[in-house]
Motif scaffolding. Structure first.
Motif, PDB file in Angstrom:
ATOM      1  N   PHE A   1      -1.493  -1.725  -2.989  1.00  0.00           N
ATOM      2  CA  PHE A   1      -2.633  -1.751  -3.914  1.00  0.00           C
ATOM      3  C   PHE A   1      -3.914  -2.055  -3.148  1.00  0.00           C
ATOM      4  O   PHE A   1      -4.952  -1.424  -3.363  1.00  0.00           O
ATOM      5  N   GLY A   2      -3.849  -3.027  -2.253  1.00  0.00           N
ATOM      6  CA  GLY A   2      -5.010  -3.384  -1.443  1.00  0.00           C
ATOM      7  C   GLY A   2      -5.455  -2.240  -0.552  1.00  0.00           C
ATOM      8  O   GLY A   2      -6.651  -1.971  -0.421  1.00  0.00           O
ATOM      9  N   TYR A   3      -4.505  -1.561   0.050  1.00  0.00           N
ATOM     10  CA  TYR A   3      -4.817  -0.412   0.895  1.00  0.00           C
ATOM     11  C   TYR A   3      -5.554   0.651   0.077  1.00  0.00           C
ATOM     12  O   TYR A   3      -6.600   1.160   0.482  1.00  0.00           O
ATOM     13  N   GLY A   4      -4.995   0.956  -1.098  1.00  0.00           N
ATOM     14  CA  GLY A   4      -5.620   1.957  -1.964  1.00  0.00           C
ATOM     15  C   GLY A   4      -7.016   1.552  -2.407  1.00  0.00           C
ATOM     16  O   GLY A   4      -7.926   2.378  -2.471  1.00  0.00           O
ATOM     17  N   SER A   5      -7.199   0.266  -2.688  1.00  0.00           N
ATOM     18  CA  SER A   5      -8.519  -0.234  -3.092  1.00  0.00           C
ATOM     19  C   SER A   5      -9.525  -0.087  -1.960  1.00  0.00           C
ATOM     20  O   SER A   5     -10.675   0.297  -2.186  1.00  0.00           O
ATOM     21  N   ALA A   6      -9.091  -0.392  -0.745  1.00  0.00           N
ATOM     22  CA  ALA A   6      -9.993  -0.270   0.408  1.00  0.00           C
ATOM     23  C   ALA A   6     -10.379   1.183   0.653  1.00  0.00           C
ATOM     24  O   ALA A   6     -11.553   1.488   0.914  1.00  0.00           O
ATOM     25  N   VAL A   7      -9.426   2.078   0.546  1.00  0.00           N
ATOM     26  CA  VAL A   7      -9.698   3.511   0.721  1.00  0.00           C
ATOM     27  C   VAL A   7     -10.700   3.976  -0.331  1.00  0.00           C
ATOM     28  O   VAL A   7     -11.661   4.692  -0.033  1.00  0.00           O
ATOM     29  N   GLU A   8     -10.468   3.554  -1.565  1.00  0.00           N
ATOM     30  CA  GLU A   8     -11.368   3.917  -2.674  1.00  0.00           C
ATOM     31  C   GLU A   8     -12.768   3.349  -2.447  1.00  0.00           C
ATOM     32  O   GLU A   8     -13.772   4.057  -2.573  1.00  0.00           O
ATOM     33  N   LEU A   9     -12.833   2.074  -2.119  1.00  0.00           N
ATOM     34  CA  LEU A   9     -14.111   1.391  -1.919  1.00  0.00           C
ATOM     35  C   LEU A   9     -14.955   2.062  -0.839  1.00  0.00           C
ATOM     36  O   LEU A   9     -16.170   2.200  -0.970  1.00  0.00           O
ATOM     37  N   HIS A  10     -14.298   2.507   0.221  1.00  0.00           N
ATOM     38  CA  HIS A  10     -15.023   3.112   1.341  1.00  0.00           C
ATOM     39  C   HIS A  10     -15.144   4.628   1.229  1.00  0.00           C
ATOM     40  O   HIS A  10     -15.663   5.287   2.134  1.00  0.00           O
ATOM     41  N   GLY A  11     -14.671   5.189   0.116  1.00  0.00           N
ATOM     42  CA  GLY A  11     -14.833   6.620  -0.127  1.00  0.00           C
ATOM     43  C   GLY A  11     -14.066   7.502   0.835  1.00  0.00           C
ATOM     44  O   GLY A  11     -14.499   8.603   1.143  1.00  0.00           O
ATOM     45  N   ILE A  12     -12.927   7.023   1.293  1.00  0.00           N
ATOM     46  CA  ILE A  12     -12.113   7.787   2.240  1.00  0.00           C
ATOM     47  C   ILE A  12     -11.172   8.690   1.450  1.00  0.00           C
ATOM     48  O   ILE A  12     -10.467   8.247   0.542  1.00  0.00           O
ATOM     49  N   ASP A  13     -11.179   9.970   1.801  1.00  0.00           N
ATOM     50  CA  ASP A  13     -10.325  10.931   1.114  1.00  0.00           C
ATOM     51  C   ASP A  13      -9.012  11.069   1.877  1.00  0.00           C
ATOM     52  O   ASP A  13      -8.943  11.752   2.892  1.00  0.00           O
ATOM     53  N   GLU A  14      -8.009  10.359   1.415  1.00  0.00           N
ATOM     54  CA  GLU A  14      -6.687  10.401   2.027  1.00  0.00           C
ATOM     55  C   GLU A  14      -5.647  10.037   0.982  1.00  0.00           C
ATOM     56  O   GLU A  14      -5.993   9.546  -0.091  1.00  0.00           O
ATOM     57  N   PRO A  15      -4.358  10.283   1.247  1.00  0.00           N
ATOM     58  CA  PRO A  15      -3.323  10.061   0.226  1.00  0.00           C
ATOM     59  C   PRO A  15      -3.182   8.618  -0.264  1.00  0.00           C
ATOM     60  O   PRO A  15      -2.539   8.383  -1.279  1.00  0.00           O
ATOM     61  N   GLY A  16      -3.760   7.661   0.430  1.00  0.00           N
ATOM     62  CA  GLY A  16      -3.686   6.272  -0.003  1.00  0.00           C
ATOM     63  C   GLY A  16      -4.484   5.994  -1.257  1.00  0.00           C
ATOM     64  O   GLY A  16      -4.242   5.016  -1.965  1.00  0.00           O
ATOM     65  N   ARG A  17      -5.434   6.854  -1.544  1.00  0.00           N
ATOM     66  CA  ARG A  17      -6.257   6.707  -2.747  1.00  0.00           C
ATOM     67  C   ARG A  17      -5.385   6.955  -3.970  1.00  0.00           C
ATOM     68  O   ARG A  17      -4.870   8.048  -4.167  1.00  0.00           O
ATOM     69  N   GLY A  18      -5.174   5.916  -4.762  1.00  0.00           N
ATOM     70  CA  GLY A  18      -4.338   6.031  -5.950  1.00  0.00           C
ATOM     71  C   GLY A  18      -2.858   6.149  -5.659  1.00  0.00           C
ATOM     72  O   GLY A  18      -2.080   6.577  -6.512  1.00  0.00           O
ATOM     73  N   PHE A  19      -2.436   5.748  -4.463  1.00  0.00           N
ATOM     74  CA  PHE A  19      -1.052   5.930  -4.038  1.00  0.00           C
ATOM     75  C   PHE A  19      -0.051   5.230  -4.951  1.00  0.00           C
ATOM     76  O   PHE A  19       0.931   5.830  -5.381  1.00  0.00           O
ATOM     77  N   VAL A  20      -0.264   3.956  -5.242  1.00  0.00           N
ATOM     78  CA  VAL A  20       0.707   3.197  -6.037  1.00  0.00           C
ATOM     79  C   VAL A  20       0.838   3.805  -7.434  1.00  0.00           C
ATOM     80  O   VAL A  20       1.949   3.949  -7.955  1.00  0.00           O
ATOM     81  N   VAL A  21      -0.267   4.188  -8.027  1.00  0.00           N
ATOM     82  CA  VAL A  21      -0.223   4.800  -9.363  1.00  0.00           C
ATOM     83  C   VAL A  21       0.521   6.131  -9.310  1.00  0.00           C
ATOM     84  O   VAL A  21       1.365   6.417 -10.163  1.00  0.00           O
ATOM     85  N   ALA A  22       0.241   6.941  -8.294  1.00  0.00           N
ATOM     86  CA  ALA A  22       0.907   8.239  -8.174  1.00  0.00           C
ATOM     87  C   ALA A  22       2.408   8.071  -7.928  1.00  0.00           C
ATOM     88  O   ALA A  22       3.231   8.779  -8.522  1.00  0.00           O
ATOM     89  N   PHE A  23       2.787   7.108  -7.078  1.00  0.00           N
ATOM     90  CA  PHE A  23       4.198   6.848  -6.810  1.00  0.00           C
ATOM     91  C   PHE A  23       4.884   6.311  -8.069  1.00  0.00           C
ATOM     92  O   PHE A  23       6.008   6.692  -8.388  1.00  0.00           O
ATOM     93  N   ASN A  24       4.195   5.448  -8.772  1.00  0.00           N
ATOM     94  CA  ASN A  24       4.685   4.909 -10.038  1.00  0.00           C
ATOM     95  C   ASN A  24       4.969   6.044 -11.033  1.00  0.00           C
ATOM     96  O   ASN A  24       6.045   6.108 -11.640  1.00  0.00           O
ATOM     97  N   ASP A  25       4.007   6.948 -11.196  1.00  0.00           N
ATOM     98  CA  ASP A  25       4.163   8.081 -12.106  1.00  0.00           C
ATOM     99  C   ASP A  25       5.327   8.981 -11.676  1.00  0.00           C
ATOM    100  O   ASP A  25       6.086   9.484 -12.507  1.00  0.00           O
ATOM    101  N   TYR A  26       5.450   9.174 -10.375  1.00  0.00           N
ATOM    102  CA  TYR A  26       6.531   9.986  -9.813  1.00  0.00           C
ATOM    103  C   TYR A  26       7.898   9.427 -10.218  1.00  0.00           C
ATOM    104  O   TYR A  26       8.772  10.160 -10.668  1.00  0.00           O
ATOM    105  N   LEU A  27       8.072   8.115 -10.068  1.00  0.00           N
ATOM    106  CA  LEU A  27       9.346   7.487 -10.417  1.00  0.00           C
ATOM    107  C   LEU A  27       9.621   7.578 -11.918  1.00  0.00           C
ATOM    108  O   LEU A  27      10.750   7.872 -12.333  1.00  0.00           O
TER     109      LEU A  27
END
Length: 110
Positions: free
Chosen positions: A38-64
């Motif tokens: 969650f922290g990793y995803g928040s940092a990616v989001e905060l810094h505007g980095i476009d990579e798979p970590g953005r929203g990762f936990v939510v996407a993995f959660n939805d996948y399961l």
């Protein structure tokens, strides 16, 4: 450029360094890993980095939830723990699911 999957690979190799505990505390490690991601995803989001970590936990959660019909209201790690016989099995299953999720996400262009 390193991504969330690079980070996960490092965690897989040295889990105690990133989430503490040892092989006798796999359930705790999974729970702490969820917060770390969650922290990793928040940092990616905060810094505007476009990579798979953005929203990762939510996407993995939805996948399961979509793939297995599991309740994921407490997050993906708890869902895995709740649907696996032991915490050691949950740890192994988590990594299998991460590999499958990465493969499925790559083929869908996520």
């Amino acid at each position: 450029m390193p991504t969330i999957y690079t980070f996960l690979s490092e965690i897989r190799q040295r889990p105690g360094m990133y989430v503490g505990g040892d092989e006798h505390d796999r359930g705790g490690q999974l729970r702490r890993l969820q917060f770390l991601l969650f922290g990793y995803g928040s940092a990616v989001e905060l810094h505007g980095i476009d990579e798979p970590g953005r929203g990762f936990v939510v996407a993995f959660n939805d996948y399961l939830r979509e793939r297995f019909g599991w309740s994921t209201s407490l997050g993906p790690m708890v869902a895995i723990i709740d649907n696996t016989p032991t915490s050691a099995d949950a740890w192994s299953r988590f990594w299998e699911l991460i590999d499958q999720f990465q493969c499925d996400s790559s083929s869908e262009g996520r």
